[in-house]
Design a protein around this motif. Structure first.
Motif, mmCIF file in Angstrom:
data_model
loop_
_atom_site.group_PDB
_atom_site.id
_atom_site.type_symbol
_atom_site.label_atom_id
_atom_site.label_comp_id
_atom_site.label_asym_id
_atom_site.label_seq_id
_atom_site.Cartn_x
_atom_site.Cartn_y
_atom_site.Cartn_z
ATOM 1 N N LYS A 167 -30.337 37.008 -8.273
ATOM 2 C CA LYS A 167 -30.590 36.427 -6.957
ATOM 3 C C LYS A 167 -29.830 37.238 -5.913
ATOM 4 O O LYS A 167 -28.631 37.452 -6.049
ATOM 5 C CB LYS A 167 -30.136 34.969 -6.911
ATOM 6 C CG LYS A 167 -30.931 34.038 -7.823
ATOM 7 C CD LYS A 167 -30.426 32.609 -7.719
ATOM 8 C CE LYS A 167 -31.205 31.694 -8.653
ATOM 9 N NZ LYS A 167 -30.685 30.289 -8.589
ATOM 10 N N VAL A 168 -30.562 37.690 -4.902
ATOM 11 C CA VAL A 168 -29.938 38.472 -3.838
ATOM 12 C C VAL A 168 -29.380 37.525 -2.784
ATOM 13 O O VAL A 168 -30.117 36.711 -2.225
ATOM 14 C CB VAL A 168 -30.940 39.447 -3.195
ATOM 15 C CG1 VAL A 168 -30.263 40.249 -2.086
ATOM 16 C CG2 VAL A 168 -31.521 40.383 -4.249
ATOM 17 N N GLY A 169 -28.088 37.613 -2.544
ATOM 18 C CA GLY A 169 -27.467 36.787 -1.518
ATOM 19 C C GLY A 169 -27.549 37.483 -0.165
ATOM 20 O O GLY A 169 -28.303 38.446 0.015
ATOM 21 N N ASN A 170 -26.752 36.994 0.785
ATOM 22 C CA ASN A 170 -26.780 37.620 2.112
ATOM 23 C C ASN A 170 -25.413 38.104 2.567
ATOM 24 O O ASN A 170 -25.169 38.269 3.751
ATOM 25 C CB ASN A 170 -27.393 36.680 3.144
ATOM 26 C CG ASN A 170 -26.594 35.399 3.322
ATOM 27 O OD1 ASN A 170 -25.616 35.156 2.621
ATOM 28 N ND2 ASN A 170 -27.011 34.568 4.263
ATOM 29 N N GLN A 171 -24.528 38.323 1.591
ATOM 30 C CA GLN A 171 -23.272 38.966 1.949
ATOM 31 C C GLN A 171 -23.557 40.437 2.249
ATOM 32 O O GLN A 171 -24.355 41.083 1.571
ATOM 33 C CB GLN A 171 -22.255 38.840 0.813
ATOM 34 C CG GLN A 171 -21.694 37.440 0.643
ATOM 35 C CD GLN A 171 -20.549 37.394 -0.356
ATOM 36 O OE1 GLN A 171 -20.451 38.244 -1.243
ATOM 37 N NE2 GLN A 171 -19.691 36.412 -0.220
ATOM 38 N N VAL A 172 -22.890 40.959 3.263
ATOM 39 C CA VAL A 172 -23.178 42.312 3.736
ATOM 40 C C VAL A 172 -22.191 43.311 3.144
ATOM 41 O O VAL A 172 -20.980 43.084 3.147
ATOM 42 C CB VAL A 172 -23.118 42.367 5.277
ATOM 43 C CG1 VAL A 172 -23.447 43.777 5.778
ATOM 44 C CG2 VAL A 172 -24.089 41.360 5.883
ATOM 45 N N SER A 173 -22.727 44.404 2.633
ATOM 46 C CA SER A 173 -21.904 45.491 2.113
ATOM 47 C C SER A 173 -21.447 46.360 3.276
ATOM 48 O O SER A 173 -22.281 46.911 4.012
ATOM 49 C CB SER A 173 -22.695 46.330 1.113
ATOM 50 O OG SER A 173 -22.068 47.581 0.902
ATOM 51 N N ALA A 174 -20.142 46.473 3.457
ATOM 52 C CA ALA A 174 -19.611 47.306 4.539
ATOM 53 C C ALA A 174 -20.093 48.748 4.380
ATOM 54 O O ALA A 174 -20.466 49.418 5.353
ATOM 55 C CB ALA A 174 -18.088 47.245 4.545
ATOM 56 N N GLU A 175 -20.091 49.237 3.146
ATOM 57 C CA GLU A 175 -20.517 50.620 2.884
ATOM 58 C C GLU A 175 -21.988 50.820 3.238
ATOM 59 O O GLU A 175 -22.358 51.796 3.894
ATOM 60 C CB GLU A 175 -20.280 50.941 1.406
ATOM 61 C CG GLU A 175 -20.648 52.366 1.018
ATOM 62 C CD GLU A 175 -20.415 52.652 -0.455
ATOM 63 O OE1 GLU A 175 -20.765 53.749 -0.898
ATOM 64 O OE2 GLU A 175 -19.883 51.767 -1.169
ATOM 65 N N ALA A 176 -22.831 49.872 2.798
ATOM 66 C CA ALA A 176 -24.257 49.983 3.079
ATOM 67 C C ALA A 176 -24.534 49.829 4.573
ATOM 68 O O ALA A 176 -25.428 50.483 5.121
ATOM 69 C CB ALA A 176 -25.028 48.928 2.290
ATOM 70 N N PHE A 177 -23.754 48.967 5.235
ATOM 71 C CA PHE A 177 -23.946 48.751 6.664
ATOM 72 C C PHE A 177 -23.661 50.030 7.445
ATOM 73 O O PHE A 177 -24.442 50.443 8.309
ATOM 74 C CB PHE A 177 -23.053 47.618 7.154
ATOM 75 C CG PHE A 177 -23.173 47.334 8.622
ATOM 76 C CD1 PHE A 177 -24.164 46.481 9.096
ATOM 77 C CD2 PHE A 177 -22.321 47.927 9.543
ATOM 78 C CE1 PHE A 177 -24.297 46.229 10.454
ATOM 79 C CE2 PHE A 177 -22.437 47.688 10.895
ATOM 80 C CZ PHE A 177 -23.441 46.833 11.348
ATOM 81 N N VAL A 178 -22.538 50.664 7.141
ATOM 82 C CA VAL A 178 -22.175 51.900 7.849
ATOM 83 C C VAL A 178 -23.202 52.995 7.570
ATOM 84 O O VAL A 178 -23.590 53.744 8.476
ATOM 85 C CB VAL A 178 -20.761 52.356 7.435
ATOM 86 C CG1 VAL A 178 -20.468 53.753 7.947
ATOM 87 C CG2 VAL A 178 -19.717 51.384 7.969
ATOM 88 N N LYS A 179 -23.667 53.082 6.342
ATOM 89 C CA LYS A 179 -24.669 54.093 5.996
ATOM 90 C C LYS A 179 -25.951 53.856 6.792
ATOM 91 O O LYS A 179 -26.547 54.798 7.339
ATOM 92 C CB LYS A 179 -24.960 54.032 4.496
ATOM 93 C CG LYS A 179 -25.960 55.075 4.024
ATOM 94 C CD LYS A 179 -26.168 54.981 2.514
ATOM 95 C CE LYS A 179 -27.175 56.019 2.040
ATOM 96 N NZ LYS A 179 -27.395 55.927 0.567
ATOM 97 N N ALA A 180 -26.378 52.581 6.869
ATOM 98 C CA ALA A 180 -27.604 52.252 7.605
ATOM 99 C C ALA A 180 -27.432 52.523 9.097
ATOM 100 O O ALA A 180 -28.352 53.030 9.761
ATOM 101 C CB ALA A 180 -27.969 50.789 7.375
ATOM 102 N N LEU A 181 -26.245 52.221 9.622
ATOM 103 C CA LEU A 181 -25.983 52.451 11.045
ATOM 104 C C LEU A 181 -26.054 53.944 11.368
ATOM 105 O O LEU A 181 -26.632 54.353 12.381
ATOM 106 C CB LEU A 181 -24.613 51.884 11.414
ATOM 107 C CG LEU A 181 -24.219 51.904 12.900
ATOM 108 C CD1 LEU A 181 -25.266 51.199 13.748
ATOM 109 C CD2 LEU A 181 -22.845 51.278 13.084
ATOM 110 N N ASN A 182 -25.497 54.764 10.496
ATOM 111 C CA ASN A 182 -25.565 56.222 10.695
ATOM 112 C C ASN A 182 -27.000 56.724 10.637
ATOM 113 O O ASN A 182 -27.408 57.594 11.413
ATOM 114 C CB ASN A 182 -24.714 56.932 9.640
ATOM 115 C CG ASN A 182 -23.241 56.966 10.008
ATOM 116 O OD1 ASN A 182 -22.892 57.258 11.142
ATOM 117 N ND2 ASN A 182 -22.380 56.648 9.061
#
Length: 461
Positions: A167-182
């Motif tokens: 089950k995929v929750g909705n906690q955000v990965s800091a690493e994935a967030f920064v990668k997506a932002l870049n």
């Protein structure tokens, strides 16, 4: 003839006017941008270089990234807060190099809108900026739902297992967030979908390791894992083994050796002959319970634990345990040859091959220095010997020579001749007994010494 001259003059005038217009355009667009021109998406057409630089500066410093979740906007991040932006002057200089003023008619005709240069930020968003972004967007992972790994659940009363999907929750990965932002910034986009940055389950239902684990546990549910200990067989439930197995980062099946060792340790505590009490059919006192001592057997975890791990990794369902000590491979725990010390009756018996070969009165420990009951074994024979210790009655140290010494425990208890005892048997031992040893008459001790061998059980109760 006059008409011809007039026509030639008219054409010349048009040519001159066109040429003048073209040159005026070249002059104008030498320090202004062409119609439809943009810089990093900012409209700068027909603006002077200075005006365009100011406009680009203002626009870029105000530019934001819109963050969405589940298709809805949840906030905006000001671009200048996360990356170093080029100045408007730098952007205009680069854009001007892409514009060709002498081609202005052609470019106007062929390009209704042209982005001369795209935004190129200086460096990437640093990982340390994720916390700042989370605060700006009010993202609190503690209030969000964790992702759940796919796992196995027992079905049909433990006779099989089924895979419960992740089950995929909705906690955000800091690493994935920064990668997506870049990625968004470098692509010149203005929207980031938070849904793409959720912390993903580590184990998914279609992972090969989970499928392998499911099949392995199904096999164990039908054909239990056993560890043979002498004539016994430990049957380990599949549900217990399930807790030992996991899927590592390399997606390979892992066996938790520490848990296996803990299980075998607990089994030893409850079952090993060295650590448990045993019923003993005594000569005079009937069936008695003999407490643990130095005699007995136990399952060697040092050798058996890795053997179990290896078997589970190999898909095998049986292991022959390594047993240390005595008593595991015989129906009678103490065997048929042993020394029996009956404290209540102050008697000692020696049995060989099931036959009583000696009986004698003894003096065991006095009431203040009692002989400790237990299942022991002779570990040393000396003749003669010197007993060294502290007198439990007086507290004084002693060195006492004896003719025969049979040590049977780690406390210093043993069987020896005691020439200082005037009598043996009866109630004499209560006040006049030993410091814990079994005192035997010198007239008998020589025969005792000859009948008893190292390793022979000594049953004290």
């Amino acid at each position: 003839m006059k008409a011809k001259k007039w026509l030639i003059g008219g054409v010349s005038t048009v040519i001159v006017l066109v040429a003048v217009g073209y040159l005026l355009g070249v002059a104008y667009f030498s320090d202004h941008f062409l119609i439809g021109s943009t810089i990093a998406g900012v409209a700068v057409d027909q603006q002077s270089l200075a005006t365009a630089a100011d406009k680009v500066d203002q626009a870029l410093n105000a530019r934001t990234i819109t963050v969405t979740e589940d298709g809805k906007e949840i906030g905006q991040l000001k671009l200048a807060d996360y990356v170093s932006l080029p100045s408007g002057e730098e952007m205009v200089t680069s854009a001007k190099a892409e514009q060709h003023p002498w081609k202005w008619p052609l470019e106007i005709a062929t390009n209704s809108k042209k982005d001369l240069v795209a935004l190129k930020v200086k460096g990437d968003v640093e990982a340390t900026m994720a916390k700042q972004a989370f605060q700006a967007l009010q993202i609190d992972n503690n209030k969000r739902t964790k992702s759940q790994d796919a796992e196995l659940k027992a079905v049909d009363g433990g006779k099989g297992y089924t895979v419960q999907a992740e089950k995929v929750g909705n906690q955000v990965s800091a690493e994935a967030f920064v990668k997506a932002l870049n990625q968004v910034i470098n692509a010149g986009e203005t929207t980031l979908a938070l849904d793409d940055t959720y912390i993903q389950p580590k184990v998914k239902a279609d992972d090969d390791a989970l499928v392998t684990l499911s099949k392995r546990l199904d096999q164990l549910a039908k054909d239990p894992f056993t560890v043979t200990v002498g004539s016994q067989a430990i049957e380990i439930p599949a549900e217990t083994i399930k807790n030992w197995l996991s899927i590592g980062k390399d997606k390979q099946l892992k066996v938790d050796q520490a848990q296996v060792d803990q299980y075998l340790q607990e089994w030893n505590q409850a079952n090993a002959g060295l650590l448990t009490a045993h019923e003993f059919n005594s000569t005079l006192s009937g069936v008695v319970s003999v407490q643990p001592g130095t005699y007995g057997w136990y399952l060697s975890r040092e050798e058996t634990t890795p053997a179990v791990v290896e078997a589970l990794n190999a898909g095998n369902n049986h292991v022959e345990a390594t047993v240390v000590g005595k008593g595991s491979d015989q129906e009678n725990f103490f065997g048929n040859s042993y020394v029996e010390v009956d404290i209540a009756h102050q008697k000692m018996f020696i049995y060989q091959n099931g036959q009583q070969v000696l009986t004698t009165d003894v003096a065991t420990g006095a009431d203040v220095t009692k002989t400790v009951p237990g299942a022991y074994q002779v570990w040393n024979k000396e003749s003669p010997s010197v007993l060294v210790g502290t007198n439990g009655h007086t507290g004084e140290p002693y060195r006492t020579p004896v003719s025969y010494w049979l040590a049977f425990d780690e406390r210093g208890q043993g069987i020896h001749d005691a020439s200082w005892q005037p009598t043996f048997g009866g109630d004499w031992y209560h006040l006049h007994g030993s410091n814990g040893c079994v005192n035997v008459s010198p007239s008998v001790m020589g025969e005792v010494f000859s009948l008893v061998s190292v390793g022979m059980p000594v049953v004290v109760f």
